[in-house]
Motif scaffolding. Structure first.
Motif, PDB file in Angstrom:
ATOM      1  N   LEU A 114       0.838  -1.204   0.000  1.00 37.24           N
ATOM      2  CA  LEU A 114       0.000   0.000   0.000  1.00 37.24           C
ATOM      3  C   LEU A 114       0.873   1.255   0.000  1.00 37.24           C
ATOM      4  O   LEU A 114       0.655   2.192  -0.776  1.00 37.24           O
ATOM      5  CB  LEU A 114      -0.938   0.018   1.212  1.00 37.24           C
ATOM      6  N   ARG A 115       1.889   1.272   0.875  1.00 41.73           N
ATOM      7  CA  ARG A 115       2.798   2.424   0.919  1.00 41.73           C
ATOM      8  C   ARG A 115       3.458   2.631  -0.444  1.00 41.73           C
ATOM      9  O   ARG A 115       3.558   3.757  -0.942  1.00 41.73           O
ATOM     10  CB  ARG A 115       3.866   2.201   1.992  1.00 41.73           C
ATOM     11  N   LYS A 116       3.915   1.524  -1.026  1.00 47.02           N
ATOM     12  CA  LYS A 116       4.617   1.595  -2.315  1.00 47.02           C
ATOM     13  C   LYS A 116       3.671   2.080  -3.420  1.00 47.02           C
ATOM     14  O   LYS A 116       4.012   2.971  -4.192  1.00 47.02           O
ATOM     15  CB  LYS A 116       5.161   0.205  -2.641  1.00 47.02           C
ATOM     16  N   VAL A 157      11.939  11.967   9.994  1.00 49.41           N
ATOM     17  CA  VAL A 157      11.496  11.819   8.602  1.00 49.41           C
ATOM     18  C   VAL A 157      12.116  10.527   8.093  1.00 49.41           C
ATOM     19  O   VAL A 157      13.323  10.424   7.924  1.00 49.41           O
ATOM     20  CB  VAL A 157      11.957  12.998   7.722  1.00 49.41           C
ATOM     21  N   ARG A 158      11.262   9.538   7.914  1.00 48.03           N
ATOM     22  CA  ARG A 158      11.724   8.205   7.533  1.00 48.03           C
ATOM     23  C   ARG A 158      11.432   7.944   6.054  1.00 48.03           C
ATOM     24  O   ARG A 158      10.285   8.118   5.622  1.00 48.03           O
ATOM     25  CB  ARG A 158      10.994   7.177   8.423  1.00 48.03           C
ATOM     26  N   GLU A 159      12.437   7.509   5.321  1.00 42.73           N
ATOM     27  CA  GLU A 159      12.203   7.100   3.925  1.00 42.73           C
ATOM     28  C   GLU A 159      11.329   5.855   3.994  1.00 42.73           C
ATOM     29  O   GLU A 159      11.572   4.959   4.798  1.00 42.73           O
ATOM     30  CB  GLU A 159      13.539   6.804   3.238  1.00 42.73           C
ATOM     31  N   ILE A 209      16.062  -1.686   2.363  1.00 38.68           N
ATOM     32  CA  ILE A 209      16.054  -3.143   2.522  1.00 38.68           C
ATOM     33  C   ILE A 209      14.639  -3.717   2.606  1.00 38.68           C
ATOM     34  O   ILE A 209      14.414  -4.885   2.327  1.00 38.68           O
ATOM     35  CB  ILE A 209      16.911  -3.548   3.750  1.00 38.68           C
ATOM     36  N   TYR A 210      13.671  -2.877   2.954  1.00 37.64           N
ATOM     37  CA  TYR A 210      12.283  -3.349   2.998  1.00 37.64           C
ATOM     38  C   TYR A 210      11.805  -3.822   1.630  1.00 37.64           C
ATOM     39  O   TYR A 210      10.962  -4.703   1.529  1.00 37.64           O
ATOM     40  CB  TYR A 210      11.347  -2.214   3.449  1.00 37.64           C
ATOM     41  N   PHE A 211      12.303  -3.158   0.584  1.00 41.74           N
ATOM     42  CA  PHE A 211      11.745  -3.417  -0.747  1.00 41.74           C
ATOM     43  C   PHE A 211      12.719  -4.062  -1.723  1.00 41.74           C
ATOM     44  O   PHE A 211      12.332  -4.417  -2.824  1.00 41.74           O
ATOM     45  CB  PHE A 211      11.186  -2.111  -1.343  1.00 41.74           C
TER      46      PHE A 211
HETATM   47  C1  IPM Z   1       5.917   0.738  11.300  1.00 38.27           C
HETATM   48  C2  IPM Z   1       5.759  -0.744  11.478  1.00 38.27           C
HETATM   49  C3  IPM Z   1       5.838  -1.447  10.136  1.00 38.27           C
HETATM   50  C4  IPM Z   1       7.191  -1.091   9.519  1.00 38.27           C
HETATM   51  C5  IPM Z   1       5.634  -2.955  10.175  1.00 38.27           C
HETATM   52  C6  IPM Z   1       4.292  -3.321  10.771  1.00 38.27           C
HETATM   53  C7  IPM Z   1       5.802  -3.604   8.821  1.00 38.27           C
HETATM   54  O1  IPM Z   1       6.720  -1.231  12.364  1.00 38.27           O
HETATM   55  O2  IPM Z   1       5.083   1.339  10.596  1.00 38.27           O
HETATM   56  O3  IPM Z   1       6.847   1.306  11.873  1.00 38.27           O
HETATM   57  O4  IPM Z   1       8.193  -1.739   9.809  1.00 38.27           O
HETATM   58  O5  IPM Z   1       7.238  -0.147   8.724  1.00 38.27           O
END
Ligand code: IPM
Ligand code: MG
Length: 355
Positions: free
Chosen positions: A95-97, A133-135, A140-142
């Motif tokens: 969803l974020r992506k 402010v988080r990217e 590594i998430y994606f």
């Molecule tokens: C956040 C949460 C999420 C993240 C999890 C639920 C995938 O910890 O929004 O900080 O890691 O982004």
């Protein structure tokens, strides 16, 4: 007319979203904001009902809205599904992506009324007001992930990818916010080890001359974790990559007394996504115990950033300060002499304070 998509999700998500929606409706009524609110299935709840945690109607509904209000997703019930069907990897991250919301703002403010609720000493945290402010759509998430079987077990490879453009666009949010605030920006990385962090630092350095009024400094993430508990007030705006931001924002949250107090806004795409930073807390779900204030404060961010209604946003934030001043506390922020309340009572009190 503003369209709002509401995704209650799992665990405490539906309870906190119910309260936040009451607050949104109250503020809309008071400030004559015309809203069309539609609820959609999301996360484990969507998986149970449709077989997928992010059904196409949900994504479509979000895309067609001005803003999305999200509760939380996940829980033990769905932990053993294949990863692509798990609420986090199958719904929240996509969803974020899909919405392209790469800039995640996570403000951590210590309300004077809650100084005693923090596990840190009052003299360390009183007056704290920082923003991470988080990217949110890279790193590594994606990056691609794989798992291979090797003799004796497995080998996994996860990739951390960032391009100059992806870094620059989120760092710009950091500079712009710093400019509107105390003009101090801390860029957090791990440039002594990671190549992605070296590029991150280069990009920040290249952009700095365009913001001569902002004092920018670089800090390694391990040091930042320490400094956040040692002397958090040295920070104002922190800008960092996805995973560092995930970790540091939980830490920043605890400085404020409870993770139940921290809202977030994810911006940069056409649609704004608003969610509390806490998770679905399955252990207390359905018990009227959860703190709805993080979601209510996310509504304030929604009013400010997606509905361009700063007065209504201020009213919600003032109402929250007011109920705290009146001594109402959910269990996570309860201290001696205050009045313990449940999720619903807290939400109703905020609505009343808006009137
Ligand atoms: C956040 C949460 C999420 C993240 C999890 C639920 C995938 O910890 O929004 O900080 O890691 O982004
Ligand atoms: Mg997190």
């Amino acid at each position: 007319m503003y369209k709002i998509a509401v995704l209650p999700g799992d665990g405490i998500g539906p309870e906190v979203v119910t309260q936040a929606l009451q607050v949104l409706k109250k503020a809309a009524e008071k400030y004559n904001i015309d809203l069309e609110i539609k609820e959609y299935l999301f996360g484990g709840a969507a998986y149970d009902a449709t077989g997928h945690p992010l059904p196409p109607e949900t994504l479509q509904g979000c895309r067609e809205s001005h803003a999305v209000l999200l509760g939380a997703v996940g829980g033990p019930k769905w932990d053993n599904l294949p990863v692509e069907l798990r609420p986090e990897r199958g719904a929240l991250l996509p969803l974020r992506k899909e919405l392209g919301v790469y800039a995640n703002l996570r403000p951590a403010r210590v309300y004077p009324q809650l100084v005693e609720s923090s596990t840190l000493k009052p003299e360390v945290i009183a007056g704290l007001d920082i923003i991470v402010v988080r990217e949110l759509t890279g790193g590594i998430y994606f990056g691609s992930k794989e798992r291979q079987e090797i003799p004796g077990g497995y080998k996994v490879v996860e990739t951390l990818e960032y391009s100059t453009g992806e870094i620059a666009r989120v760092v710009r949010w950091g500079f712009e916010l710093a400019r509107q605030r105390s003009k101090r920006l801390t860029s957090v990385d791990k440039a002594n080890v990671l190549e992605s962090s070296r590029l991150w630092r280069e990009v920040v350095e290249q952009m700095a001359p365009a913001y001569p009024d902002v004092q920018v400094s670089h800090m390694l993430v391990d040091n930042c974790a320490m400094q956040l508990v040692r002397n958090p007030r040295q920070f104002d705006v922190i800008v960092t990559e996805n995973m560092f931001g995930d970790i540091l924002s939980d830490q920043a949250a605890q400085l404020t007394g409870s993770i139940g107090m921290l809202p977030s806004a994810s911006l940069g795409g056409g649609v704004g996504l608003y969610e509390p930073i806490h998770g679905s807390a399955p252990d207390i779900a359905g018990q009227n115990k959860a703190n709805p204030l993080a979601t209510i404060l996310s509504v304030a961010m929604l009013l400010r950033h997606s509905l361009q209604h700063p007065a209504a946003a201020d009213a919600v934030e003032k109402a929250v300060a007011r109920v705290l001043a009146d001594g109402l506390r959910t269990a996570d922020i309860l201290t001696a002499g205050c009045r313990p309340v449940g999720t619903a009572e807290m939400g109703a009190a905020v609505c009343q304070a808006i009137e």
